[in-house]
Design a protein around this motif. Sequence first.
Motif, PDB file in Angstrom:
ATOM      1  N   GLY A 126       5.251  -5.795 -13.121  1.00 41.15           N
ATOM      2  CA  GLY A 126       5.786  -6.169 -11.808  1.00 41.15           C
ATOM      3  C   GLY A 126       7.078  -5.443 -11.490  1.00 41.15           C
ATOM      4  N   ARG A 127       7.972  -5.328 -12.480  1.00 42.97           N
ATOM      5  CA  ARG A 127       9.232  -4.595 -12.263  1.00 42.97           C
ATOM      6  C   ARG A 127       8.965  -3.121 -11.991  1.00 42.97           C
ATOM      7  NH1 ARG A 127      11.000  -7.873 -16.460  1.00 42.97           N
ATOM      8  NH2 ARG A 127      10.614  -6.215 -17.975  1.00 42.97           N
ATOM      9  N   GLN A 128       8.009  -2.530 -12.712  1.00 45.29           N
ATOM     10  CA  GLN A 128       7.709  -1.115 -12.509  1.00 45.29           C
ATOM     11  C   GLN A 128       7.181  -0.853 -11.110  1.00 45.29           C
ATOM     12  OE1 GLN A 128       5.001  -0.116 -15.642  1.00 45.29           O
ATOM     13  NE2 GLN A 128       6.587  -0.118 -17.214  1.00 45.29           N
TER      14      GLN A 128
ATOM     15  N   GLY B 279      -0.046  -5.483  -2.112  1.00 49.16           N
ATOM     16  CA  GLY B 279      -0.157  -4.175  -1.478  1.00 49.16           C
ATOM     17  C   GLY B 279      -0.217  -3.006  -2.437  1.00 49.16           C
ATOM     18  N   CYS B 280      -0.638  -3.234  -3.666  1.00 50.60           N
ATOM     19  CA  CYS B 280      -0.743  -2.174  -4.670  1.00 50.60           C
ATOM     20  C   CYS B 280      -2.208  -1.859  -4.931  1.00 50.60           C
ATOM     21  CB  CYS B 280      -0.062  -2.597  -5.967  1.00 50.60           C
ATOM     22  SG  CYS B 280       1.679  -2.962  -5.786  1.00 50.60           S
ATOM     23  N   PRO B 281      -2.752  -0.839  -4.278  1.00 53.72           N
ATOM     24  CA  PRO B 281      -4.176  -0.531  -4.469  1.00 53.72           C
ATOM     25  C   PRO B 281      -4.443   0.162  -5.805  1.00 53.72           C
ATOM     26  CG  PRO B 281      -3.200   1.083  -3.031  1.00 53.72           C
ATOM     27  CD  PRO B 281      -2.126   0.045  -3.310  1.00 53.72           C
TER      28      PRO B 281
ATOM     29  N   ALA C 277       4.656   1.420  -0.874  1.00 56.61           N
ATOM     30  CA  ALA C 277       5.943   1.149  -0.236  1.00 56.61           C
ATOM     31  C   ALA C 277       7.089   1.797  -1.002  1.00 56.61           C
ATOM     32  CB  ALA C 277       6.167  -0.362  -0.133  1.00 56.61           C
ATOM     33  N   HIS C 278       6.978   1.834  -2.336  1.00 56.88           N
ATOM     34  CA  HIS C 278       8.045   2.398  -3.158  1.00 56.88           C
ATOM     35  C   HIS C 278       7.661   3.730  -3.783  1.00 56.88           C
ATOM     36  CE1 HIS C 278      10.246  -1.341  -2.844  1.00 56.88           C
ATOM     37  NE2 HIS C 278       9.174  -2.008  -3.244  1.00 56.88           N
ATOM     38  N   GLY C 279       6.379   4.070  -3.750  1.00 52.37           N
ATOM     39  CA  GLY C 279       5.921   5.301  -4.378  1.00 52.37           C
ATOM     40  C   GLY C 279       5.842   5.202  -5.891  1.00 52.37           C
ATOM     41  N   ARG C 280       5.840   3.993  -6.416  1.00 49.22           N
ATOM     42  CA  ARG C 280       5.797   3.795  -7.862  1.00 49.22           C
ATOM     43  C   ARG C 280       4.358   3.550  -8.313  1.00 49.22           C
ATOM     44  NH1 ARG C 280      10.650  -0.590  -8.563  1.00 49.22           N
ATOM     45  NH2 ARG C 280      12.310   0.704  -7.728  1.00 49.22           N
ATOM     46  N   ARG C 281       4.043   3.956  -9.523  1.00 48.15           N
ATOM     47  CA  ARG C 281       2.734   3.680 -10.105  1.00 48.15           C
ATOM     48  C   ARG C 281       2.898   3.270 -11.555  1.00 48.15           C
ATOM     49  NH1 ARG C 281      -0.469   9.223  -9.826  1.00 48.15           N
ATOM     50  NH2 ARG C 281       0.383   9.162  -7.755  1.00 48.15           N
ATOM     51  N   THR C 282       1.906   2.544 -12.046  1.00 48.27           N
ATOM     52  CA  THR C 282       1.943   2.069 -13.430  1.00 48.27           C
ATOM     53  C   THR C 282       0.533   1.851 -13.955  1.00 48.27           C
ATOM     54  OG1 THR C 282       2.984   0.489 -14.930  1.00 48.27           O
ATOM     55  CG2 THR C 282       2.055  -0.395 -12.911  1.00 48.27           C
ATOM     56  N   ALA C 283       0.438   1.710 -15.263  1.00 47.65           N
ATOM     57  CA  ALA C 283      -0.845   1.492 -15.927  1.00 47.65           C
ATOM     58  C   ALA C 283      -0.964   0.028 -16.345  1.00 47.65           C
ATOM     59  CB  ALA C 283      -0.959   2.385 -17.151  1.00 47.65           C
ATOM     60  N   ILE C 284      -2.142  -0.540 -16.121  1.00 50.39           N
ATOM     61  CA  ILE C 284      -2.453  -1.900 -16.539  1.00 50.39           C
ATOM     62  C   ILE C 284      -3.411  -1.794 -17.716  1.00 50.39           C
ATOM     63  CG2 ILE C 284      -3.344  -4.139 -15.833  1.00 50.39           C
ATOM     64  CD1 ILE C 284      -1.017  -3.216 -14.112  1.00 50.39           C
ATOM     65  N   PRO C 285      -3.060  -2.348 -18.883  1.00 48.60           N
ATOM     66  CA  PRO C 285      -3.956  -2.234 -20.041  1.00 48.60           C
ATOM     67  C   PRO C 285      -5.256  -2.992 -19.830  1.00 48.60           C
ATOM     68  CG  PRO C 285      -2.095  -3.657 -20.553  1.00 48.60           C
ATOM     69  CD  PRO C 285      -1.849  -3.096 -19.196  1.00 48.60           C
TER      70      PRO C 285
ATOM     71  N   LYS D 214      -0.806   1.764  -7.709  1.00 48.46           N
ATOM     72  CA  LYS D 214       0.343   2.387  -7.045  1.00 48.46           C
ATOM     73  C   LYS D 214       0.867   1.465  -5.960  1.00 48.46           C
ATOM     74  CE  LYS D 214       1.895   6.458  -4.584  1.00 48.46           C
ATOM     75  NZ  LYS D 214       1.564   7.773  -4.067  1.00 48.46           N
ATOM     76  N   ASN D 215       2.171   1.415  -5.831  1.00 52.45           N
ATOM     77  CA  ASN D 215       2.803   0.685  -4.737  1.00 52.45           C
ATOM     78  C   ASN D 215       3.230   1.717  -3.700  1.00 52.45           C
ATOM     79  OD1 ASN D 215       4.298  -0.846  -2.994  1.00 52.45           O
ATOM     80  ND2 ASN D 215       5.444  -1.909  -4.577  1.00 52.45           N
TER      81      ASN D 215
END
Length: 63
Positions: free
Chosen positions: A53-55, A14-16, A31-39, A28-29
């Motif tokens: 995954g933790r982020q 569920g992270c578009p 459900a939690h409002g968290r976002r991260t960068a994938i290299p 971004k997730n």
Amino acid sequence: MKQRYLLDHLRQQGCPLLREGVEHSILKNPAHGRRTAIPRHREINDFTAAGIGRQLGVPFPLI
């Protein structure tokens, strides 16, 4: 782990994809409002994949 496999796993959780950068893809997730960068590497080591995954608050993908 292949970057494509990690991105597919995160999308299934569920992270578009928010946007594509030159060196990273941003997810971004909602459900939690968290976002991260994938290299943008073909291979992402397991330690980095687990941190991503933790982020985002999703479980680590099992191969």
